[in-house]
Design a protein around this motif. Structure first.
Motif, PDB file in Angstrom:
ATOM      1  N   LYS A 222      -8.483   7.118   2.498  1.00  0.00           N
ATOM      2  CA  LYS A 222      -8.518   8.432   1.864  1.00  0.00           C
ATOM      3  C   LYS A 222      -9.080   8.320   0.442  1.00  0.00           C
ATOM      4  CE  LYS A 222      -5.445  12.366   0.871  1.00  0.00           C
ATOM      5  NZ  LYS A 222      -4.054  12.836   0.918  1.00  0.00           N
ATOM      6  N   PHE A 223      -9.904   9.359   0.057  1.00  0.00           N
ATOM      7  CA  PHE A 223     -10.578   9.342  -1.230  1.00  0.00           C
ATOM      8  C   PHE A 223     -10.395  10.688  -1.921  1.00  0.00           C
ATOM      9  CE2 PHE A 223     -12.666   6.561   1.739  1.00  0.00           C
ATOM     10  CZ  PHE A 223     -12.816   5.376   1.028  1.00  0.00           C
ATOM     11  N   ASP A 224     -10.281  10.628  -3.270  1.00  0.00           N
ATOM     12  CA  ASP A 224     -10.138  11.878  -4.014  1.00  0.00           C
ATOM     13  C   ASP A 224     -11.505  12.384  -4.482  1.00  0.00           C
ATOM     14  OD1 ASP A 224     -10.873  10.444  -6.290  1.00  0.00           O
ATOM     15  OD2 ASP A 224      -8.862  10.453  -7.178  1.00  0.00           O
ATOM     16  N   VAL A 225     -11.516  13.473  -5.270  1.00  0.00           N
ATOM     17  CA  VAL A 225     -12.768  14.108  -5.671  1.00  0.00           C
ATOM     18  C   VAL A 225     -13.590  13.215  -6.589  1.00  0.00           C
ATOM     19  CG1 VAL A 225     -11.893  16.458  -5.390  1.00  0.00           C
ATOM     20  CG2 VAL A 225     -11.652  15.294  -7.607  1.00  0.00           C
ATOM     21  N   ASN A 226     -12.984  12.174  -7.180  1.00  0.00           N
ATOM     22  CA  ASN A 226     -13.712  11.233  -8.025  1.00  0.00           C
ATOM     23  C   ASN A 226     -14.071   9.949  -7.284  1.00  0.00           C
ATOM     24  OD1 ASN A 226     -13.587  12.895 -10.360  1.00  0.00           O
ATOM     25  ND2 ASN A 226     -11.437  12.301 -10.600  1.00  0.00           N
TER      26      ASN A 226
ATOM     27  N   LYS B 287     -12.191   7.896  -5.823  1.00  0.00           N
ATOM     28  CA  LYS B 287     -11.175   6.843  -5.904  1.00  0.00           C
ATOM     29  C   LYS B 287     -10.420   6.740  -4.592  1.00  0.00           C
ATOM     30  CE  LYS B 287      -6.932   5.589  -8.358  1.00  0.00           C
ATOM     31  NZ  LYS B 287      -7.264   4.156  -8.343  1.00  0.00           N
ATOM     32  N   CYS B 288     -10.233   5.512  -4.126  1.00  0.00           N
ATOM     33  CA  CYS B 288      -9.475   5.288  -2.897  1.00  0.00           C
ATOM     34  C   CYS B 288      -7.997   5.569  -3.160  1.00  0.00           C
ATOM     35  CB  CYS B 288      -9.667   3.849  -2.429  1.00  0.00           C
ATOM     36  SG  CYS B 288      -8.838   3.474  -0.878  1.00  0.00           S
ATOM     37  N   MET B 289      -7.394   6.423  -2.341  1.00  0.00           N
ATOM     38  CA  MET B 289      -6.005   6.824  -2.514  1.00  0.00           C
ATOM     39  C   MET B 289      -5.070   6.107  -1.549  1.00  0.00           C
ATOM     40  SD  MET B 289      -6.739  10.922  -2.721  1.00  0.00           S
ATOM     41  CE  MET B 289      -5.044  11.406  -3.093  1.00  0.00           C
ATOM     42  N   GLU B 290      -5.560   5.850  -0.336  1.00  0.00           N
ATOM     43  CA  GLU B 290      -4.697   5.224   0.678  1.00  0.00           C
ATOM     44  C   GLU B 290      -5.533   4.356   1.604  1.00  0.00           C
ATOM     45  OE1 GLU B 290      -2.230   7.867   2.966  1.00  0.00           O
ATOM     46  OE2 GLU B 290      -2.028   9.277   1.299  1.00  0.00           O
ATOM     47  N   VAL B 291      -4.912   3.206   2.021  1.00  0.00           N
ATOM     48  CA  VAL B 291      -5.448   2.367   3.097  1.00  0.00           C
ATOM     49  C   VAL B 291      -4.261   2.081   4.008  1.00  0.00           C
ATOM     50  CG1 VAL B 291      -6.609   0.227   3.718  1.00  0.00           C
ATOM     51  CG2 VAL B 291      -7.190   1.363   1.569  1.00  0.00           C
ATOM     52  N   PRO B 292      -3.985   2.960   4.972  1.00  0.00           N
ATOM     53  CA  PRO B 292      -2.749   2.877   5.749  1.00  0.00           C
ATOM     54  C   PRO B 292      -2.484   1.527   6.393  1.00  0.00           C
ATOM     55  CG  PRO B 292      -3.858   4.956   6.171  1.00  0.00           C
ATOM     56  CD  PRO B 292      -4.799   4.129   5.356  1.00  0.00           C
ATOM     57  N   SER B 293      -3.528   0.844   6.849  1.00  0.00           N
ATOM     58  CA  SER B 293      -3.313  -0.402   7.589  1.00  0.00           C
ATOM     59  C   SER B 293      -2.896  -1.564   6.689  1.00  0.00           C
ATOM     60  CB  SER B 293      -4.594  -0.783   8.333  1.00  0.00           C
ATOM     61  OG  SER B 293      -5.662  -1.012   7.425  1.00  0.00           O
TER      62      SER B 293
ATOM     63  N   SER C 261      -0.372  -2.983  -0.986  1.00  0.00           N
ATOM     64  CA  SER C 261      -1.735  -3.515  -1.035  1.00  0.00           C
ATOM     65  C   SER C 261      -2.445  -3.050  -2.298  1.00  0.00           C
ATOM     66  CB  SER C 261      -2.524  -3.030   0.186  1.00  0.00           C
ATOM     67  OG  SER C 261      -3.890  -3.354   0.054  1.00  0.00           O
ATOM     68  N   LYS C 262      -3.293  -3.925  -2.844  1.00  0.00           N
ATOM     69  CA  LYS C 262      -4.095  -3.583  -4.012  1.00  0.00           C
ATOM     70  C   LYS C 262      -5.531  -3.233  -3.631  1.00  0.00           C
ATOM     71  CE  LYS C 262      -1.372  -6.253  -7.303  1.00  0.00           C
ATOM     72  NZ  LYS C 262      -1.399  -7.278  -8.396  1.00  0.00           N
ATOM     73  N   THR C 263      -5.743  -2.985  -2.348  1.00  0.00           N
ATOM     74  CA  THR C 263      -7.099  -2.667  -1.895  1.00  0.00           C
ATOM     75  C   THR C 263      -7.642  -1.446  -2.604  1.00  0.00           C
ATOM     76  OG1 THR C 263      -6.647  -3.608   0.292  1.00  0.00           O
ATOM     77  CG2 THR C 263      -8.519  -2.102   0.124  1.00  0.00           C
ATOM     78  N   CYS C 264      -6.793  -0.424  -2.756  1.00  0.00           N
ATOM     79  CA  CYS C 264      -7.268   0.819  -3.379  1.00  0.00           C
ATOM     80  C   CYS C 264      -7.778   0.590  -4.794  1.00  0.00           C
ATOM     81  CB  CYS C 264      -6.151   1.868  -3.403  1.00  0.00           C
ATOM     82  SG  CYS C 264      -5.917   2.695  -1.830  1.00  0.00           S
ATOM     83  N   GLU C 265      -7.196  -0.367  -5.477  1.00  0.00           N
ATOM     84  CA  GLU C 265      -7.617  -0.625  -6.852  1.00  0.00           C
ATOM     85  C   GLU C 265      -9.029  -1.184  -6.922  1.00  0.00           C
ATOM     86  OE1 GLU C 265      -4.783  -3.191  -8.652  1.00  0.00           O
ATOM     87  OE2 GLU C 265      -3.051  -1.901  -8.165  1.00  0.00           O
TER      88      GLU C 265
END
Length: 517
Positions: free
Chosen positions: A148-152, A154-160, A165-169
């Motif tokens: 999931k990604f926001d309007v900028n 930015k990754c908000m969620e990686v469910p798996s 997890s620091k993947t979103c960062e």
């Protein structure tokens, strides 16, 4: 041969063109009633890009999609780009929309808070298009694995990967900042140092946005695009006024100029050749009339009518009688096809989308009884004048990209005279193949013959009407009076020495069965 200048008049229907002005004086079929709900529907007619909307009272209106002219000044001209109208993203969490800036493919969406996102179209995970994304809870979610990604961007969620997890960062999609003003969504494509402020409001010079009224008649939404004080009465074609169970309607996109399509609708001579393989096979073309098509050199008579032109094609039967097939040309772009046996009456309306594309509207009806299950089954399965469409579109499965699925073996056998399956696509394939530059036939290279008299007369009538209207003479506008729509096509036998006048009492619409063999 039609000179270049006349061909331009006959084929160009955009705003301000002579024939475009003629079309705008009529009600034009634009959408099926069932296509228009609470969500606006995009439509293009006569080269005008529009949205059709239905308000809470049920009233339908068409509104042109015109981005305002923009006066940004030298500082902003290369930085702010109009990408969408606000109405393209009408609600929070509405469906995302594809956008392309140069070679970049992007996705635009309005999130739960009303903010506009314009980000890389493809998910950072496996590059799935976010066109399929779920716009929900202030972000757009890829349906493949739920990223999931926001309007900028930015990754908000990686469910798996779990909550820790620091993947979103580490994940960031490219994005463009946007502003929404004056009904337009702008993207800032300059360097941040050029314009750091996020609240820039460009000066807009509003463009003229046209609104066109619409009516619903016969399960069809019709639009009127002409002067308000010249609006004609609602159309009264028989197919549109019979009970719903008596009619069948759809439309398809044809990749050709409207004129070559319409001319096919008034050309009765080609039936003996092009459709010869269908006359005894198609369930809605059985009848004695199919056997009477052996005469490939029909004698044509054409006469003006209040609606447009009455066109008669006379063939000699084996017994020496006249087999008459009576077509109707209703101004400016509707045609009625002579029937066979007890089967439904058929017709078309060839609506210009732009100068290289038209909508082929198809109408079938039985005035004196409901359509039978067999008739509906045949039309549902692409028989008669209907073609198979790509699901979710009005584009045909058979098209130029696949050579209209031509079958050379069945062409040799005579099952499909041109190798193309189906009456509708037999016509459409040849008409699309005629397209020269911009989808328009080069009529300076034609060699017309005596059986083309209806085409010649139709062109003359179109030219004369366009010229008369340009001079302020409205009397030439045939078919405006809905009473002139109370007509039918017909097919019948008579003595061979009869003339077109023999059809006079056989072409009047009413509750009786059509004149057909």
């Amino acid at each position: 041969m039609t000179p270049v200048e006349q061909n331009a008049v006959l084929t160009q229907t955009g705003p301000g063109t002579p024939l475009g002005n003629v079309f705008r004086r009529y009600w034009i079929p634009a959408l099926l009633s069932g296509e228009l709900g609470k969500t606006p529907v995009r439509s293009k007619i006569l080269s005008e890009d529009m949205w059709a909307t239905r308000d809470e009272s049920g009233k339908v209106m068409f509104r042109t999609r015109q981005v305002p002219n923009i006066e940004l000044g030298a500082v902003y001209q290369e930085s702010w780009v109009p990408v969408l109208l606000s109405e393209d993203l009408p609600d929070i969490d509405c469906a995302p929309v594809r956008v392309q800036i140069g070679e970049e493919k992007l996705i635009a969406f309005r999130d739960t808070s009303g903010r506009i996102g314009l980000i890389d179209q493809f998910c950072a995970h496996r590059r799935v298009s976010l066109f399929f994304g779920r716009n929900e809870e202030n972000g757009i979610r890829c349906p493949y694995h739920g990223w999931k990604f926001d309007v900028n961007g930015k990754c908000m969620e990686v469910p798996s990967e779990g909550e820790n997890s620091k993947t979103c960062e580490r994940v960031q999609l490219k994005y463009y900042r946007t502003v929404e003003t004056g009904g337009v969504i702008f993207a800032f494509i300059g360097a941040e140092t050029e314009l750091p402020a996020l609240h820039f409001t460009p000066e807009l010079v509003p463009a003229a946005v046209n609104e066109y009224p619409a009516i619903e008649v016969g399960d069809v939404v019709w639009v009127y695009m002409g002067p308000a004080d010249k609006m004609p009465k609602a159309p009264e074609f028989e197919w549109a006024t019979v009970p719903a169970a008596h009619r069948y309607i759809n439309y398809r996109v044809q990749r050709s100029n409207w004129l070559q399509a319409m001319e096919g609708g008034i050309d009765s001579s080609h039936v003996s050749s092009l459709h010869s393989g269908e006359l005894h096979k198609d369930p809605l073309h059985h009848g004695k009339g199919a056997s009477n098509q052996a005469d490939k050199a029909p004698k044509f008579e054409v006469a003006p009518s209040p609606a447009g032109l009455l066109i008669g094609a006379k063939r000699k039967t084996a017994e020496g009688n006249a087999y008459w097939r009576i077509s109707q040309y209703i101004f400016p772009s509707s045609t009625m096809i002579p029937p066979y046996g007890e089967h439904p009456l058929h017709g078309h309306n060839w609506v210009p989308v732009d100068d290289s594309t038209c909508l082929a509207w198809n109408f079938s009806h039985t005035p004196h009884r409901p359509l039978s299950d067999e008739e509906i089954h045949t039309m549902d399965n692409y028989g008669s004048i209907y073609a198979e469409l790509i699901p979710g579109t009005h584009d045909t499965v058979q098209n130029e990209s696949n050579d209209w699925l031509i079958d050379r073996e069945k062409q040799k056998s005579g099952r499909y005279y041109s190798g193309i399956k189906g009456i509708a696509m037999q016509d459409a394939s040849l008409q699309e193949s005629m397209a020269g530059e911009n989808g328009i036939v080069d009529r300076t290279k034609e060699r017309l013959v005596t059986t083309d008299i209806a085409i010649v007369q139709a062109r003359r009538k179109l030219m004369a009407t366009a010229q008369a209207l340009a001079a302020g003479d409205e009397s030439a506008l045939a078919g405006l009076d809905p009473v002139s729509h109370h007509i039918r096509p017909a097919s019948f036998e008579a003595a061979y020495d009869t003339t077109l006048e023999v059809a006079a009492d056989k072409i009047i619409a009413g509750a009786t069965a059509p004149e057909s063999i």
